[in-house]
Design an enzyme around this catalytic site. Structure first.
Site: not given
Ligand code: EPU
Length: 341
Positions: A165, A239, A335
């Protein structure tokens, strides 16, 4: 070029907060950009480049400068061989329409980034990524107006210095460049496993036998609609926090208390811990304050229900950062970019 004055920025950002900009100008070409920067320099006015406004937070005070709305179009094949195709894309193109066209052409490399709001020119700024792909993987180079040298330059992917990012455009060279177009190298091969865990799960749950680019696009759009609010309906900036990057000893300490902490090893030896998990485990899912709320379906997202200004956002942001720090000893970071005065 039309100059608009005293424009409320809420209409131009998906978080729908903040004050006005003194001036706003839409540009359609590189020569518009050059002219605008030269005029702004004469008037001593700062310029902030805005694409879709989906990753930008604005303050309440009037921005005493020019918001440049990038509307530069273009989608052109510039190189092609048996394995790959290079496409040059205008910075003002809507990102998801670019993904849709690439998928339609059978070109692989950005399909997992379906549904990301915003423009093509904004994608390299924070090195957008989702479901196992990031723009750093496909970007060959980009052209930009360099306000420091008053010239149009080509910047290679290496020179963008991409990391999670981040890039020079929001870090060391912030405010210096206006991206005009980006060139991506896409692959002619069909997607092959292993797929990102949540994609793989979707494929299995839906009993999908043949995985192609369209299947991945539809899968990603469906997964996203479950976890992320549609900016057209619920104001948010996607995010709101970056995932946390921590040292090995910090992870080990965390694991002593929380054996189930999700984590991904990074190439630099650090570990990425999902901030959504940290906020969720800190008990903040659904937490509402100052007209803002931690989204129930995804704790990484802040939604604006009835906030009246930037102060409301800043208040809940500090509450969340502090609560997570008190519980885990990790200081999480915002972010979206902030429109600096
Ligand atoms: N999780 C929780 N509780 C929550 C949310 C997430 O326990 O309320 C856990 C999930 O169970 C999972 C982990 O956190 O184990 C990761 O969640 P997820 O795979 O949904 O992705 P993320 O890390 O929350 C990142 C990006 C998103 C992107 C997704 C999918 C960042 C800041 N965010 O989210 O990007 O769509 O991966 O690859 O890196 C954005 O930047 O605006 C964005 C939406």
């Amino acid at each position: 070029m039309d100059v608009m004055t005293n424009v409320p920025l809420k209409q131009y950002t998906t978080m729908k907060l903040g004050g006005e900009t003194r001036y706003m100008v839409a540009v359609n070409s590189a020569s518009d950009v050059v002219t605008l920067y030269r005029n702004a320099r004469k008037e001593n006015l700062p310029i902030f480049v805005l694409g879709g406004g989906s990753n930008v937070i604005t303050r309440d005070e009037t921005f005493e400068g020019i918001i440049l709305l990038n509307k530069i179009e273009g989608f052109e094949v510039v190189a092609d061989n048996d394995d790959t195709t290079d496409i040059k894309i205008g910075a003002g193109e809507v990102w998801d329409e670019v993904v849709e066209r690439a998928v339609g052409l059978g070109l692989q490399g950005i399909e997992a980034m379906s549904g990301i709001p915003g423009t093509a020119g904004a994608a390299p700024v924070q090195n957008v990524g989702a479901y196992g792909q990031e723009i750093a993987d496909t970007l060959v180079s980009l052209e930009a107006y360099d306000s420091k040298t008053d010239s149009i330059v080509t910047i290679s992917a290496d020179e963008c210095d991409f990391s999670y990012r981040n890039s020079i455009f929001r870090d060391s060279q912030k405010g210096r460049y206006c991206i005009l177009n980006i060139t991506l190298r896409l692959n002619k091969a069909e997607p092959r496993p292993p797929f990102y865990a949540s994609l793989q799960k979707y494929i299995e749950d839906n009993d999908i036998r043949e995985v192609n680019l369209s299947v991945i696009r539809v899968a990603v759009l469906n997964i996203r609609s479950e976890k992320l609010p549609d900016p057209a309906e619920i104001p948010s900036a996607g995010s709101f926090f970056k995932n946390a990057l921590i040292e090995k000893w910090q992870l080990e300490q965390l694991q002593k208390e929380y054996s189930d902490v999700p984590n991904y090893a990074m190439s630099d030896g650090r570990y990425k811990v999902p901030t959504g998990w940290l906020i969720d485990r800190a008990g903040l899912k659904g937490f509402a304050s100052h007209g803002m709320r931690v989204y129930e379906k995804n704790a990484l997202v802040l939604v604006n229900e009835s906030a009246t200004g930037y102060g409301d956002l800043a208040a809940i942001r500090e509450q969340i950062i502090q609560t997570v720090y008190d519980k885990f000893g990790i200081r999480i970071e915002q972010e979206p970019l902030e429109l600096s005065l």
